[in-house]
Write an enzyme that holds these catalytic residues in place. Structure first.
Site: not given
Lengths: 159, 132
Positions: A33-35, A40
């Site tokens: 989820e990041h991102f 990253v």
């Protein structure tokens, strides 16, 4: 829950310095989820990686008698992202150490390139005398952390 | 040769800029660490570590910023230092100026004792210069 953000040590000089690494994989949960579509490594978790590298260095230097609590991020600066396929390297140097706490300086590398600096301060909390209503055992240095150090030392003994 | 007060001030200024993220012109001798420079309790330990490094001195914990007196019930009564507590505190902090505080030794005003000037006095005494 496993909250360890380093995979192992490549150097550990008691009371002086330690180098740890973390391999990033596209399947890593924190990258999902990041991102979305742009994975990253969150810099906050890289600070945690440095805190674990330096924290074990601090704890080991006093035979893990106290809990070592991250008390302050004195300085944190990143100049590049780390992405799947990268190896993050944390080089921590113990700057000062006494009964009240410790300070460390540290460099962060993406593969071989230096990309950041993280300087930290730790506070010691003696499990027997802590006044912060914390657990009465050493809750920081769990078996998982100790295992990282044991694995490094076992590798050194074989080499 | 002992460092001059100005030289100590400049180094202390550098320590506080790094430890507290404040601007140079905010740091005056009369500035209080908590009230004026927004230091939090954990910053005091950071300042001690940085002073040790900057001046190559050893600062026994509790010497620059004594805190154990407040937890002793013999020294605090109704939120104020007792006369014994005040004497003990003055003895522990010869580097601080108690002239205002001792008029009304309210514990809540204790942070006002910790000024930039207090640190400079302490460092100078450690360096063997002007006594605190």
């Amino acid at each position: 829950m496993r909250w360890i953000w380093i995979d192992g040590f490549t150097e550990f000089v008691s009371g002086k310095r330690a180098t740890a690494f973390k391999n990033l994989d596209a399947a890593d949960e924190q990258l999902q989820e990041h991102f979305p579509e742009y994975p990253v490594m969150p810099p906050s978790l890289m600070i945690e990686g440095m805190a674990q590298t330096a924290g074990i260095l601090v704890g080991e230097s006093r035979q893990f008698r106290e809990n070592v609590i991250l008390a302050k991020i004195r300085n944190a600066r990143f100049e590049a992202y780390c992405t799947p396929g990268d190896t993050i390297r944390y080089e921590a140097i113990l700057e000062s150490l006494d009964e009240s706490g410790a300070t460390s300086s540290g460099k962060v590398f993406r593969n071989e390139k230096e990309i950041g600096q993280v300087d930290l301060m730790f506070s010691h909390v003696d499990p027997a005398t802590n006044q912060l209503d914390l657990p009465d055992h050493n809750f920081v240095f769990t078996d998982q952390f100790i295992q990282l150090l044991d694995d490094y030392r076992a590798g050194q003994a074989l080499s | 040769m002992p460092m001059s007060r100005d030289e100590v001030f400049t180094k202390v200024q550098g320590v506080l800029i790094e430890a507290l993220g404040v601007d140079e012109d905010e740091i005056t001798e009369l500035a209080t660490l908590q009230g004026d420079l927004d230091a939090e309790s954990i910053d005091f330990l950071d300042i001690v570590f940085r002073l040790e490094k900057a001046f190559s001195i050893k600062i026994p914990r509790g010497e620059l910023f004594p805190d154990e007196i407040l937890s002793n019930p013999d020294y605090v009564e109704n939120g104020k230092l007792t006369s014994t507590g005040l004497a003990k505190m003055k003895g522990s902090m010869p580097h601080a100026d108690f002239s205002d505080f001792e008029q009304d030794p309210d514990v809540s005003k204790m942070p006002d004792l910790f000024t930039v000037g207090t640190i400079i006095n302490y460092v100078q005494s450690k360096l063997g210069g002007v006594p605190a």
